[in-house]
Write a protein that holds these residues in place. Structure first.
Motif, PDB file in Angstrom:
ATOM      1  N   GLN A  52      36.989  -8.508 -14.273  1.00  0.00           N
ATOM      2  CA  GLN A  52      35.854  -9.058 -15.001  1.00  0.00           C
ATOM      3  C   GLN A  52      36.302 -10.013 -16.108  1.00  0.00           C
ATOM      4  OE1 GLN A  52      33.203  -8.882 -13.293  1.00  0.00           O
ATOM      5  NE2 GLN A  52      31.840  -7.425 -14.309  1.00  0.00           N
ATOM      6  N   ARG A  65      29.950  -8.370 -24.189  1.00  0.00           N
ATOM      7  CA  ARG A  65      29.691  -8.035 -22.783  1.00  0.00           C
ATOM      8  C   ARG A  65      30.444  -6.798 -22.315  1.00  0.00           C
ATOM      9  NH1 ARG A  65      33.667  -9.818 -19.177  1.00  0.00           N
ATOM     10  NH2 ARG A  65      35.306 -11.117 -20.066  1.00  0.00           N
ATOM     11  N   TYR A  67      30.060  -3.529 -22.466  1.00  0.00           N
ATOM     12  CA  TYR A  67      29.426  -2.413 -21.757  1.00  0.00           C
ATOM     13  C   TYR A  67      29.169  -2.775 -20.300  1.00  0.00           C
ATOM     14  CZ  TYR A  67      26.416   1.207 -20.083  1.00  0.00           C
ATOM     15  OH  TYR A  67      25.911   2.212 -19.311  1.00  0.00           O
ATOM     16  N   THR A  68      28.461  -3.872 -20.069  1.00  0.00           N
ATOM     17  CA  THR A  68      28.084  -4.228 -18.699  1.00  0.00           C
ATOM     18  C   THR A  68      29.287  -4.597 -17.845  1.00  0.00           C
ATOM     19  OG1 THR A  68      27.671  -6.514 -19.387  1.00  0.00           O
ATOM     20  CG2 THR A  68      25.779  -5.018 -19.348  1.00  0.00           C
ATOM     21  N   ASP A  69      30.319  -5.192 -18.459  1.00  0.00           N
ATOM     22  CA  ASP A  69      31.451  -5.700 -17.685  1.00  0.00           C
ATOM     23  C   ASP A  69      32.674  -4.796 -17.707  1.00  0.00           C
ATOM     24  OD1 ASP A  69      29.852  -7.809 -17.112  1.00  0.00           O
ATOM     25  OD2 ASP A  69      30.994  -9.316 -18.201  1.00  0.00           O
ATOM     26  N   LEU A  71      32.584  -0.799 -19.363  1.00  0.00           N
ATOM     27  CA  LEU A  71      32.230   0.609 -19.497  1.00  0.00           C
ATOM     28  C   LEU A  71      31.236   1.076 -18.433  1.00  0.00           C
ATOM     29  CD1 LEU A  71      31.946   0.824 -23.377  1.00  0.00           C
ATOM     30  CD2 LEU A  71      33.806   1.709 -21.954  1.00  0.00           C
ATOM     31  N   ALA A  72      30.331   0.193 -18.026  1.00  0.00           N
ATOM     32  CA  ALA A  72      29.314   0.577 -17.047  1.00  0.00           C
ATOM     33  C   ALA A  72      29.920   0.973 -15.703  1.00  0.00           C
ATOM     34  CB  ALA A  72      28.310  -0.556 -16.851  1.00  0.00           C
ATOM     35  N   PHE A  73      31.134   0.529 -15.426  1.00  0.00           N
ATOM     36  CA  PHE A  73      31.803   0.890 -14.174  1.00  0.00           C
ATOM     37  C   PHE A  73      32.401   2.297 -14.224  1.00  0.00           C
ATOM     38  CE2 PHE A  73      31.951  -3.782 -14.043  1.00  0.00           C
ATOM     39  CZ  PHE A  73      31.487  -4.013 -12.766  1.00  0.00           C
ATOM     40  N   GLU A  74      32.419   2.892 -15.418  1.00  0.00           N
ATOM     41  CA  GLU A  74      33.016   4.220 -15.612  1.00  0.00           C
ATOM     42  C   GLU A  74      34.444   4.266 -15.057  1.00  0.00           C
ATOM     43  OE1 GLU A  74      30.345   7.134 -14.005  1.00  0.00           O
ATOM     44  OE2 GLU A  74      28.838   6.787 -15.560  1.00  0.00           O
ATOM     45  N   ARG A 113      34.975   1.564 -29.077  1.00  0.00           N
ATOM     46  CA  ARG A 113      33.883   1.819 -28.139  1.00  0.00           C
ATOM     47  C   ARG A 113      34.404   2.482 -26.867  1.00  0.00           C
ATOM     48  NH1 ARG A 113      28.900  -2.215 -26.335  1.00  0.00           N
ATOM     49  NH2 ARG A 113      27.595  -0.495 -25.588  1.00  0.00           N
ATOM     50  N   GLU A 117      32.865   6.024 -25.881  1.00  0.00           N
ATOM     51  CA  GLU A 117      31.896   6.041 -24.790  1.00  0.00           C
ATOM     52  C   GLU A 117      32.503   6.288 -23.414  1.00  0.00           C
ATOM     53  OE1 GLU A 117      29.215   2.714 -24.909  1.00  0.00           O
ATOM     54  OE2 GLU A 117      29.265   2.630 -27.100  1.00  0.00           O
ATOM     55  N   SER A 118      33.798   6.528 -23.356  1.00  0.00           N
ATOM     56  CA  SER A 118      34.411   6.769 -22.048  1.00  0.00           C
ATOM     57  C   SER A 118      35.655   7.630 -22.205  1.00  0.00           C
ATOM     58  CB  SER A 118      34.788   5.445 -21.378  1.00  0.00           C
ATOM     59  OG  SER A 118      36.022   4.958 -21.888  1.00  0.00           O
TER      60      SER A 118
END
Length: 210
Positions: A52, A65, A67-69, A71-74, A113, A117-118
């Motif tokens: 990404q 960006r 989170y979406t690029d 963290l959102a993928f976990e 972050r 968050e992860s």
């Protein structure tokens, strides 16, 4: 079989012409070479690699960006190479003069972050400059940014890859100054393969411990 999801994040050095319609496309940069080596050397692991990186990004844009690029993928592992554009954009028309303090604040916010968050492991690569007259004006800036990145790596990173030091050592025995990059920043195939090799060597033990 162990499953590992790894996200590459950063700027053009990571982006490297990837197909942005397909985040599994690694582009032509170091992620491509790192993926090839890790896949071959860790046959017991089922990998999902996600690139990404976005060309031109500074630390502030990466934070916006993240989170979406990322963290959102976990992911199990998040890899970050960022910072040279923060320096680059201090010069020339339409410049964005990010100070060293702002770079540290932005980068720290990204790393905090991730921790908050992860459960992802963090791989950090240092920014660097190679031999080229075009980037000589940025060398003094890099000297003050590198200690910031190293300090953050000591605090947050599970793996730190000092590309500045690795390239400096390699160039001692490389007679062609532009062997790794034509402009001092963007690696050519030689430079990308060099980073990819050192990346895989540094990250493989981390993968084995997951």
């Amino acid at each position: 079989m162990k499953q590992v999801k790894l996200v590459f994040q950063g700027d053009s050095i990571t982006d490297a012409g990837r197909d942005k319609r397909n985040y599994h496309h690694m582009g032509n940069g170091y992620p491509k070479y790192a993926v090839e080596i890790l896949t071959e050397s860790c046959p017991e692991v089922s990998f999902e690699f996600i690139n990404q990186g976005i060309s031109g990004n500074r630390t502030s844009q990466l934070f916006d960006r993240f989170y979406t690029d990322a963290l959102a993928f976990e992911p199990d592992v998040i890899s970050i190479l960022i910072g040279i554009n923060d320096i680059w954009h201090r010069y020339g028309g339409g410049r964005v003069a990010t100070t060293d303090a702002q770079i540290e604040t932005n980068y720290r916010a990204i790393l905090e972050r991730i921790r908050r968050e992860s459960n992802a492991k963090i791989v950090m690569l240092s920014p660097y400059l190679l031999d080229c007259d075009k980037v000589d004006h940025m060398r003094e800036d890099l000297k003050t940014v590198l200690p910031i990145v190293r300090k953050l790596a000591e605090e947050f990173a599970d793996v730190y890859i000092p590309l500045d030091e690795l390239f400096e050592e390699a160039l001692k025995t490389q007679p062609e100054p532009l062997f790794y990059s034509a402009d001092g920043v963007h690696p050519n195939a030689n430079g990308a393969a060099f980073i990819g090799k050192h990346y895989a060597e540094a990250v493989k033990p981390l993968i084995e411990r997951l």
